[in-house]
Motif scaffolding. Sequence first.
Motif, PDB file in Angstrom:
ATOM      1  N   SER A   4      21.183  44.829  72.759  1.00 52.39           N
ATOM      2  CA  SER A   4      22.628  44.732  72.892  1.00 52.39           C
ATOM      3  C   SER A   4      23.330  44.862  71.551  1.00 52.39           C
ATOM      4  CB  SER A   4      22.995  43.399  73.551  1.00 52.39           C
ATOM      5  OG  SER A   4      22.593  42.322  72.722  1.00 52.39           O
ATOM      6  N   ASN A   5      22.614  44.590  70.431  1.00 51.45           N
ATOM      7  CA  ASN A   5      23.192  44.712  69.099  1.00 51.45           C
ATOM      8  C   ASN A   5      23.028  46.100  68.509  1.00 51.45           C
ATOM      9  OD1 ASN A   5      23.984  42.013  69.102  1.00 51.45           O
ATOM     10  ND2 ASN A   5      21.979  41.340  68.338  1.00 51.45           N
ATOM     11  N   ALA A   6      22.257  46.950  69.168  1.00 50.66           N
ATOM     12  CA  ALA A   6      22.051  48.312  68.677  1.00 50.66           C
ATOM     13  C   ALA A   6      23.321  49.124  68.890  1.00 50.66           C
ATOM     14  CB  ALA A   6      20.887  48.973  69.414  1.00 50.66           C
ATOM     15  N   PRO A   7      23.607  50.110  68.036  1.00 48.09           N
ATOM     16  CA  PRO A   7      24.804  50.926  68.214  1.00 48.09           C
ATOM     17  C   PRO A   7      24.741  51.700  69.519  1.00 48.09           C
ATOM     18  CG  PRO A   7      23.374  51.858  66.526  1.00 48.09           C
ATOM     19  CD  PRO A   7      22.813  50.514  66.855  1.00 48.09           C
ATOM     20  N   GLN A   8      25.849  51.648  70.280  1.00 48.00           N
ATOM     21  CA  GLN A   8      25.925  52.348  71.552  1.00 48.00           C
ATOM     22  C   GLN A   8      26.971  53.460  71.444  1.00 48.00           C
ATOM     23  OE1 GLN A   8      23.814  51.336  74.171  1.00 48.00           O
ATOM     24  NE2 GLN A   8      22.995  50.127  72.484  1.00 48.00           N
ATOM     25  N   PRO A   9      26.678  54.644  71.966  1.00 48.57           N
ATOM     26  CA  PRO A   9      27.651  55.727  71.877  1.00 48.57           C
ATOM     27  C   PRO A   9      28.820  55.519  72.829  1.00 48.57           C
ATOM     28  CG  PRO A   9      25.754  56.418  73.163  1.00 48.57           C
ATOM     29  CD  PRO A   9      25.436  55.058  72.629  1.00 48.57           C
ATOM     30  N   SER A  10      30.001  56.037  72.471  1.00 52.40           N
ATOM     31  CA  SER A  10      31.122  56.057  73.395  1.00 52.40           C
ATOM     32  C   SER A  10      30.788  57.004  74.547  1.00 52.40           C
ATOM     33  CB  SER A  10      32.380  56.530  72.673  1.00 52.40           C
ATOM     34  OG  SER A  10      32.225  57.885  72.260  1.00 52.40           O
ATOM     35  N   ARG A  11      31.629  57.007  75.577  1.00 52.12           N
ATOM     36  CA  ARG A  11      31.328  57.843  76.745  1.00 52.12           C
ATOM     37  C   ARG A  11      31.202  59.316  76.361  1.00 52.12           C
ATOM     38  NH1 ARG A  11      31.339  57.804  82.177  1.00 52.12           N
ATOM     39  NH2 ARG A  11      32.009  59.679  83.273  1.00 52.12           N
ATOM     40  N   GLY A  12      32.195  59.812  75.590  1.00 54.95           N
ATOM     41  CA  GLY A  12      32.154  61.217  75.190  1.00 54.95           C
ATOM     42  C   GLY A  12      30.971  61.525  74.303  1.00 54.95           C
ATOM     43  N   ALA A  13      30.726  60.633  73.322  1.00 53.26           N
ATOM     44  CA  ALA A  13      29.592  60.836  72.423  1.00 53.26           C
ATOM     45  C   ALA A  13      28.274  60.723  73.175  1.00 53.26           C
ATOM     46  CB  ALA A  13      29.644  59.830  71.284  1.00 53.26           C
ATOM     47  N   GLY A  14      28.247  59.825  74.170  1.00 49.67           N
ATOM     48  CA  GLY A  14      27.027  59.671  74.960  1.00 49.67           C
ATOM     49  C   GLY A  14      26.707  60.920  75.758  1.00 49.67           C
ATOM     50  N   LEU A  15      27.732  61.527  76.362  1.00 52.50           N
ATOM     51  CA  LEU A  15      27.517  62.768  77.117  1.00 52.50           C
ATOM     52  C   LEU A  15      27.053  63.890  76.194  1.00 52.50           C
ATOM     53  CD1 LEU A  15      30.583  62.683  79.547  1.00 52.50           C
ATOM     54  CD2 LEU A  15      28.182  62.274  80.116  1.00 52.50           C
ATOM     55  N   LEU A  16      27.637  63.959  75.002  1.00 57.06           N
ATOM     56  CA  LEU A  16      27.212  64.979  74.046  1.00 57.06           C
ATOM     57  C   LEU A  16      25.776  64.755  73.610  1.00 57.06           C
ATOM     58  CD1 LEU A  16      27.874  67.420  72.294  1.00 57.06           C
ATOM     59  CD2 LEU A  16      28.813  65.854  70.571  1.00 57.06           C
ATOM     60  N   LEU A  17      25.407  63.484  73.401  1.00 53.29           N
ATOM     61  CA  LEU A  17      24.037  63.168  73.011  1.00 53.29           C
ATOM     62  C   LEU A  17      23.057  63.538  74.115  1.00 53.29           C
ATOM     63  CD1 LEU A  17      22.326  61.990  70.747  1.00 53.29           C
ATOM     64  CD2 LEU A  17      22.717  59.707  71.718  1.00 53.29           C
ATOM     65  N   ILE A  18      23.424  63.263  75.369  1.00 55.50           N
ATOM     66  CA  ILE A  18      22.564  63.652  76.497  1.00 55.50           C
ATOM     67  C   ILE A  18      22.443  65.168  76.564  1.00 55.50           C
ATOM     68  CG2 ILE A  18      22.385  63.696  79.011  1.00 55.50           C
ATOM     69  CD1 ILE A  18      23.656  60.914  79.041  1.00 55.50           C
ATOM     70  N   ALA A  19      23.561  65.881  76.345  1.00 54.10           N
ATOM     71  CA  ALA A  19      23.517  67.350  76.359  1.00 54.10           C
ATOM     72  C   ALA A  19      22.605  67.879  75.262  1.00 54.10           C
ATOM     73  CB  ALA A  19      24.932  67.916  76.184  1.00 54.10           C
TER      74      ALA A  19
END
Length: 400
Positions: A4-19
Motif C-alpha cells: 500500500s506504500n508503494a507508488p501507484q499510477p494514476s488511472r491514465g498513467a496506469g492504462l499507459l503502463l498496461i499498454a
Amino acid sequence: MDQSNAPQPSRGAGLLLIAAIFALALNLRPAMAAVGPLLDLIEAATGMDSTTASLLTTLPVAMIGVGALSIRPLRRRLGERKGILLGAVLIGLACLARAVFDGTAGLIASAVVVGVGVALIQALAPVVIKRAFPTRFGTVMGVYTTGIMGGAAVAAATAAGLAGAVGWAGALALWAVPAFLAAVVWIIAARDPAAEEPNRAVVAEGTHEVPFWKQPRAWALVPILGLGTSAYTLVLSWLPPYYVDMGQARATAGFLLSGMTGAEVAAGVLVSLFIARFPDRRGPMLAAVALALIGLAGLVLTPVSLAVPVMLLLGLGIGAVFPLTLILAMDQIDDPVRSGDLLAFVQGGGYIIASLSPLAAGLLRDRLSDLSQAWMMMGLGLVAMAAMTLAFKPGGAKLR
C-alpha cells in the motif's frame, strides 16, 4: 514491504503502463514463432538438419533461463526501466541482424541475443506489474501473457506471406519494427514512479530473506513452470514442420499454429478475467492440463482430419497453463520485488528445462522422421506437472 506504500499510477498513467507492458509482451515470441512455418526454407538455404535448426528455439529459451538466474544483479545495476528498455532494444537489433547475417552462425547468434532480450523483459515486467497493480495483479498478468501469445499468433499467421514478399530472412527481420516501437512506448510509460524499484534498503527493512535455493518449495516450482513452458516451446517450434511433413502447405501449417496461438490468447483473456475468483489455482490448472492432454492425443491420433478442433483444445490448454504457472509462483510471496526474485529463480531453472523439448524433438525428427513420440513424451510431462501442482494448497506456508 507493505504494497500500500508503494507508488501507484494514476488511472491514465496506469492504462499507459498496461499498454506498454502489452506492447513489450507482443515482442517476446515472434523471433521464435516465425521460424517454424519457414523451417523448410531455412533448412534448404542454410543446410541445417533438424537438430541444428532446433537451436533457433532452444537457444533463446535457454538464454531466457540463464538470464533470469542472473537478473538480480542486473536489476540492481540497471534498474527496471533501463533493464526492460535494453531487453526490447536487443530483441529489435537481433531481428534486424537476420536480414544481413542469414547463415547458420548468424541465425544462431541472433537467437542467443533474442534470448537475452526476452530474459530481461520476462524477469522484470512481472515485478513492475505486481508493484504497480497489487490489487489487479492476476488480471494484468493475464493481459501480459495474452500479449506474449498474441505476438506468437501474428508471427505464425504472417510468416509464409511475408516470406513470399520479402524472403524468409526479411520476414524474420521485420519483427525489429514492433520491438523498437515497444521500446518507445516503454520510454514514455516508464516515467511513472511505479515503473521503477523503490529504495531496496527500505524494502528489506525488518525482513529476513532466505536464499531460494535453500527452500524446497521454491525448487518445487521449477519443474512446474519448466514442464508447462516445455509444452508451449515444443508446439511453437515443431507444429508447422509436423504438418508440412504430412503434406500440408507451409501457409496452412502456419495458420494452424496461428489458430492454436489464437486459442492461447483466448485462454489468457479468460484467465485474466476469472482468475481472481479462484484463489486455489489448482482447479484451473488441472482443467487446463486436461485440455492440453486431449489436444496432444489428437495430434497423435487424428492430426489432419480433426486439425482445427485439436488446435483449439491444445491452444486453450497450453494458453491457460502458461499464465497459471507464473501466477502460482508470484502467489508465494507478497513483496513484489522479492516475488520478482522468486520468479527469476523459477524461470531460470524452468526455461532451461523447457529449452530441452524442442532439441529433443529435433533429435527425434532426424532419427525417426516423426514427431509423434515428442507429443506423447510431452503428455507424460504435463501429467507429472499437474501432480506436482497439487502440493500448492492456498493458505499454506509461503516462501521467505
